[in-house]
Structure formats: C-alpha cells, structure tokens
Design an enzyme around this catalytic site. Structure first.
Site, short mmCIF file in Angstrom:
data_model
loop_
_atom_site.label_atom_id
_atom_site.label_comp_id
_atom_site.label_asym_id
_atom_site.label_seq_id
_atom_site.Cartn_x
_atom_site.Cartn_y
_atom_site.Cartn_z
N GLU A 41 8.34 0.85 12.12
CA GLU A 41 9.47 1.78 12.08
C GLU A 41 8.85 3.18 12.12
O GLU A 41 8.23 3.63 11.17
CB GLU A 41 10.24 1.51 10.78
CG GLU A 41 11.65 1.98 10.83
CD GLU A 41 11.77 3.28 10.13
OE1 GLU A 41 11.59 4.32 10.80
OE2 GLU A 41 12.03 3.27 8.92
N LYS A 55 0.89 -1.17 0.00
CA LYS A 55 0.00 0.00 0.00
C LYS A 55 0.93 1.22 0.00
O LYS A 55 1.59 1.52 0.99
CB LYS A 55 -0.87 -0.04 1.25
CG LYS A 55 -1.35 1.30 1.80
CD LYS A 55 -2.41 1.97 0.96
CE LYS A 55 -2.79 3.33 1.58
NZ LYS A 55 -1.81 4.39 1.28
N CYS A 113 13.02 9.60 8.99
CA CYS A 113 12.80 9.04 10.33
C CYS A 113 14.06 9.13 11.18
O CYS A 113 14.02 9.37 12.37
CB CYS A 113 12.34 7.60 10.23
SG CYS A 113 13.29 6.66 9.06
N GLY A 116 5.94 4.81 9.45
CA GLY A 116 5.15 6.04 9.49
C GLY A 116 5.14 6.61 10.89
O GLY A 116 6.10 6.46 11.66
N SER A 117 4.02 7.25 11.24
CA SER A 117 3.95 7.98 12.51
C SER A 117 3.62 7.04 13.68
O SER A 117 3.06 5.95 13.48
CB SER A 117 2.86 9.05 12.42
OG SER A 117 1.61 8.44 12.25
N GLY A 154 1.04 3.95 13.67
CA GLY A 154 1.68 2.68 14.02
C GLY A 154 0.92 1.97 15.13
O GLY A 154 0.71 0.75 15.09
N GLU A 194 8.77 15.05 17.16
CA GLU A 194 9.30 14.94 15.80
C GLU A 194 8.64 16.02 14.94
O GLU A 194 7.42 15.99 14.76
CB GLU A 194 8.99 13.54 15.26
CG GLU A 194 9.64 13.24 13.96
CD GLU A 194 9.37 11.81 13.48
OE1 GLU A 194 8.20 11.38 13.51
OE2 GLU A 194 10.33 11.15 13.06
P1 NDP Z 1 1.08 8.22 8.67
O1 NDP Z 1 1.75 7.42 9.69
O2 NDP Z 1 -0.35 8.54 8.90
O3 NDP Z 1 1.20 7.49 7.24
C1 NDP Z 1 2.18 6.52 6.90
C2 NDP Z 1 1.58 5.47 5.98
O4 NDP Z 1 0.49 4.84 6.64
C3 NDP Z 1 1.00 6.02 4.68
O5 NDP Z 1 1.14 5.06 3.65
C4 NDP Z 1 -0.46 6.17 5.01
O6 NDP Z 1 -1.27 6.17 3.84
C5 NDP Z 1 -0.70 4.93 5.86
N1 NDP Z 1 -1.83 5.03 6.78
C6 NDP Z 1 -2.38 6.14 7.33
N2 NDP Z 1 -3.40 5.79 8.17
C7 NDP Z 1 -3.48 4.44 8.15
C8 NDP Z 1 -4.31 3.49 8.81
N3 NDP Z 1 -5.28 3.86 9.66
N4 NDP Z 1 -4.12 2.18 8.55
C9 NDP Z 1 -3.14 1.78 7.72
N5 NDP Z 1 -2.33 2.63 7.05
C10 NDP Z 1 -2.48 3.94 7.28
O7 NDP Z 1 1.94 9.54 8.45
P2 NDP Z 1 1.56 10.93 7.79
O8 NDP Z 1 1.77 10.85 6.34
O9 NDP Z 1 0.20 11.40 8.23
O10 NDP Z 1 2.68 11.88 8.45
C11 NDP Z 1 2.52 12.31 9.79
C12 NDP Z 1 3.81 12.17 10.57
O11 NDP Z 1 4.25 10.83 10.55
C13 NDP Z 1 5.01 12.93 10.03
O12 NDP Z 1 4.99 14.27 10.44
C14 NDP Z 1 6.15 12.18 10.65
O13 NDP Z 1 6.35 12.60 11.98
C15 NDP Z 1 5.66 10.75 10.67
N6 NDP Z 1 6.18 9.96 9.53
C16 NDP Z 1 7.24 9.14 9.79
C17 NDP Z 1 7.80 8.44 8.76
C18 NDP Z 1 8.97 7.55 9.00
O14 NDP Z 1 9.78 7.35 8.09
N7 NDP Z 1 9.09 6.96 10.17
C19 NDP Z 1 7.32 8.53 7.38
C20 NDP Z 1 6.17 9.40 7.21
C21 NDP Z 1 5.65 10.08 8.28
P3 NDP Z 1 -1.70 7.57 3.16
O15 NDP Z 1 -0.46 8.42 3.06
O16 NDP Z 1 -2.21 7.16 1.85
O17 NDP Z 1 -2.73 8.15 4.07
#
Ligand code: NDP
Length: 480
Positions: A248, A174, A282, A226-227, A231, A381
């Site tokens: 992660e 995804k 990250c 992701g966040s 997570g 962050e």
């Molecule tokens: P999210 O954690 O919300 O998104 C990361 C991924 O998860 C994207 O592919 C997103 O899809 C998907 N996602 C979102 N909600 C769900 C859910 N309920 N179930 C399953 N998958 C989901 O991050 P954001 O893009 O909103 O960014 C917010 C913050 O997250 C940033 O400011 C940063 O602090 C952190 N972040 C950390 C990252 C890292 O490398 N550790 C990478 C990105 C963000 P979609 O984008 O299509 O909604």
C-alpha cells in the site's frame, strides 16, 4: 518514559549492550523515549520464534471461533484504554487528539471485524466426478511480516494484524522508528494473552532490521505500507524467496469538482482530505481538478478555509499538527521553496513557529496552482498539507487528468448529475471512488488498495483475509 523493548519469543529484548535510537515528539522536537536498534540477529531470533509458535500445540489449539473471541476481547481492551492509546498516538505522531481518538476507534473496529470473520473463512466442495470428493481446505499462510509506517501506526498495525491472527497466522510487526508507542502498548496485551511468538514486535531502522526480515527465508508473507521506492525494494527481496506481498504505497488522489457540484458539501471535505494528519495520508486528496467555470469561486473559498486552520501541537487543540520528523519537514519546505514559473503558491506553505513549541515541525497548509499537469507539484506525492490545483474544461479532460499520474488509490467526484458521476467513476483508475464525499480511505468494511504504483492487493474488508491464507485442494477417490 521508560525505554521501549522489543517483544521476541515471549521476552522483552533490549539490554545495555544493545544500541538505542531516540524517539522524538514532532510537536516539540524533544526526546520521548528510546527504542532498540534491532539487527540481523534480532530478526533471525524473531523468525525462528515465529516458526516455532506456528507449529506449537498452544496456538494450534485456538479454535477459529476462539480466535474470533480473542480478537473481540482485544477490541474491548483497546476501547477500555482508548484515552491512553490516543494520547500515546498523539505524542508519537503529533496529530490532534480528535484524529488520534478516531484512529484508536478504527483500530478496535479492525479487531471486531476480523474477529467476526475468524470462523467464517472456509473452503469449497468442487464437483469433478461422481466418485471423487474434491474439497479445498484453508490454512494459515504462516509467518507474516507487517511493516508499518509512522502516519497511522495503530490503525495500520491493527488492520493487517487482525486479519492475520483471525486466519491463524503468527505475526511480526516492525514499527517505524518514529512511532513505536501504540504498537508497544498492544504488544503488552498480546504478550499476556497469546502463546509466545504468536505476536512479536521489533524496532529499529527499516534499512537494517526491516530489510533483514523482508529477505529472511523464514517469512511467508509481507504486508508493507510506505513509499514506492521502499515498496519496490521490499518486493524485490520477497521475490528472491517467492513470497507474496501486499503493498500500500500512497497516491496523488484527485478530487474532481464539476461545475454543478454542491460546493457547501465539497469544500469542507476537500479541505479535510488534505489537512487531515497534516496531509501525511496515503489517501489524501492532494490533487484538486476543478471545472474552469467555477475555479475562481472554489479557490477563494478554499483559501479562506485554509487561513482559518489552526496549526499547532495536540495540546492546543489545533486543526493541523506537525510534520512527523525533521527530514520530512525539510523535504516539504524544500519542495515549496522550489516553486518556479510553472506554479503559483496561493496560500500557506510557510514554516510556522508555535509559542512554546518553537522546535516543532509545523507548516501552514498550502494551495499551489500549477499551469501544467506534468509539473512535479501535481505528479509527485508531497506528503504534507499541500493541495495542488489544476483547472479542466469538460468531463473528458477531467477524466484524462485524473488518470494522468503513476498513482491510483482514491478519487472524489463532486457533481449533482448521477450520469456524470457514474460515467466518471467507471473510467477512473483507482481502488476507491467516492461520489459527493471523500472518505479518506473509508471504513473498515471497504476494500482499500491501489491501481498502478499505489500498490498491490487489497487491505480492509472481507477480501483482506485472502492475503493471509493458503488454499489446499484435497481430492478423495471413493471406491467400495
Ligand atoms: P518508507 O517507505 O521508507 O518507510 C515505511 C516503513 O518501511 C517504515 O516502517 C520504515 O522503517 C520501513 N522501511 C524503510 N526501509 C525499509 C527497507 N529497506 N526494508 C524494509 N522496511 C523498510 O517511508 P519514509 O518514512 O522514508 O517516508 C518517505 C515517503 O514515503 C513519504 O514522503 C511518503 O510519500 C511515503 N509514505 C507513504 C505512506 C503511506 O501510508 N502509503 C506512509 C509513510 C510514508 P523506519 O521508519 O524505521 O525506517
């Protein structure tokens, strides 16, 4: 650019009845293409197809060494198309071409690394008693789900997909709604080369198709980047089905600069660790802990370097690209606007208007000095080009501050004293520690993952294959 279709069960999915989402180029805030707004039914179709593919004769017929050969071929394909892939990655993320090119190279390295491991993951013979042959057999864990964020799409997709395919699993990726292009490019390759359903790519909102997949009973393993809040919600969904997760989740990683540091080496590395990918990394070195006796000198050098950085789109060969989308851009500017008396903005932190790209999401790299380590600037962050600085007195305070956040992903230690370096490294609570360097997550071979809220499990390295296997113990009683 043509619309991006999902790859489900060997078919390109997306028709006029589907809903579509615009994909935006963050460098200009203009639409580049559209993706399908994947829904519950798409999620279910993908999982059913993955389950069929896992059992299929075609995929089971791939011997481990053939899976390895295929992953090496995939690496060659990525290298042969590196220019096009890097251009797509820059278009999607706005990152400078040099960064996109190195991301593509890293993607190829993941396929090579795990390609090399495909026929080297095997079980044990365990001595129990004379007439009992006791062995462990390694099996694929099954249907693996890879939820990829927008900051390093091709790298993050490749690192977990390569490990999962090497060990004989099937994968559903995804991609983030912001950055589907490079995964779509890889999907075309996998569509041509692999049995249907072994690699599938779905698109849409995380809260819709993402959540539908994480709670689906047919998923056997989830790798999420992701966040922290997302997570946690992924982990809760997975818990309902007793499914393992690899998470992660980012960090607030410190660079600790002791008074005897070689500043000629330290300063450029500290700058790069926070401005790379506009700080949307990250493992960004977003927290600088600096010895009080050299703090003024260090800050002066850093401010000078920050002012020299060119902010702009990839076509301007800029050092710092845009923020990924309007929401993140407004969020970061909102944080910067909130600076009160507990912190001081030393440089940057302004919205930048770039000629010809006035609608892009640009912010000048910022340094904030905080009076108090508990301040939100130091604890949270920011995920933008913002360096938070705190002064320390002595090694014990440096270590205490380094560990005083909820995160623990990476740390940098700068000193010429080997005892001090080792003493500090041993006490730091983080998954990676760099001494006199800052690897920004380091190489493909190095285990990467977090302590505390930075995550669960390890990606990269030979250890990551453990995320994608089942271990079966078989005991054979021998009697003549
Ligand atoms: P999210 O954690 O919300 O998104 C990361 C991924 O998860 C994207 O592919 C997103 O899809 C998907 N996602 C979102 N909600 C769900 C859910 N309920 N179930 C399953 N998958 C989901 O991050 P954001 O893009 O909103 O960014 C917010 C913050 O997250 C940033 O400011 C940063 O602090 C952190 N972040 C950390 C990252 C890292 O490398 N550790 C990478 C990105 C963000 P979609 O984008 O299509 O909604």
């Amino acid at each position: 650019m043509e619309n991006i279709h999902m790859l489900i069960d060997g078919q390109w999915v997306g028709n006029k009845d589907d809903q579509w989402i615009n994909v935006i180029n963050p460098a200009s805030n203009e639409k580049t293409t559209q993706i399908v707004r994947g829904n519950l039914q798409h999620a279910d179709l993908a999982v059913q197809a993955a389950k069929q593919a896992l059992k299929s004769k075609e995929w089971r017929a791939f011997k481990p060494f053939e899976r390895g050969q295929f992953l090496h071929e995939t690496a060659r394909y990525i290298r042969d198309n590196a220019e096009e892939l890097a251009a797509l990655e820059s278009l999607d993320t706005g990152k400078p071409s040099a960064q996109a090119t190195s991301d593509v190279e890293a993607a190829a390295r993941y396929f090579e690394f795990y390609g090399g491991m495909a026929d080297k993951v095997f079980g044990d013979t365990i001595p129990v008693e004379a007439d009992l042959l006791n062995v462990t057999v390694i099996e694929p864990i099954g249907v693996t789900l890879h939820i990829v964020p927008w900051n390093y799409p091709i790298q993050i997709t490749s690192r977990s997909v390569a490990a999962a395919l090497a060990t004989g699993n099937v994968v559903i990726v995804k991609s983030s709604e912001d950055t589907p292009l490079s995964t779509n490019f890889l999907a075309k390759w996998f569509h041509e080369k692999l049995p249907k359903g072994v690699f599938q790519h779905v698109t849409g909102y995380g809260a819709e198709i993402g959540a539908a997949l994480t709670s689906h009973t047919g998923i056997n393993q989830i790798t999420f980047t992701g966040s922290v809040p997302t997570g946690i919600s992924v982990m809760k969904s997975a818990a309902d089905n007793v499914v393992p997760v690899t998470l992660e989740l980012g960090g607030k990683s410190p660079n600790i600069v002791f008074e005897d540091a070689d500043l000629e080496r330290a300063i450029p590395a500290i700058v790069n660790s926070i401005v790379q990918n506009a700080g949307q990394t990250c493992s960004a070195g977003s927290r600088l802990l600096v010895a009080e006796s050299i703090a003024d000198e260090v800050l002066e050098s850093l401010m000078k370097k920050f002012c020299q950085l060119k902010v702009g789109p990839p076509v301007h060969q800029a050092d710092v690209g845009p923020i990924i989308n309007g929401k993140q851009y407004e969020r970061i500017l909102g944080i910067l606007a909130d600076i009160g008396k507990d912190a001081k903005l030393l440089t940057g932190g302004q919205a930048v208007k770039v000629d010809g790209f006035e609608n892009g999401f640009y912010i000048s790299p910022a340094i904030i000095e905080a009076a108090d380590h508990d301040s939100a600037f130091v604890q949270e962050e920011i995920f933008g080009p913002v360096l938070s600085v705190i002064r320390f007195k002595g090694i014990e305070q440096a270590i205490e501050l380094a560990n005083a956040t909820d995160y623990g992903l990476v740390a940098g230690i700068w000193t010429k004293d080997i005892d001090k370096a080792h003493y500090t490294a041993a006490r730091i609570e983080s998954g990676q520690v760099f001494i006199n360097s800052y690897g920004a997550a380091g190489g493909v071979q190095m285990p990467f993952g977090g302590y505390k809220k930075s995550g669960i499990g390890r990606e990269k390295s030979h250890l990551a294959v453990q995320n994608y296997i089942q271990i079966k113990n078989i005991a054979i009683q021998i009697r003549l």
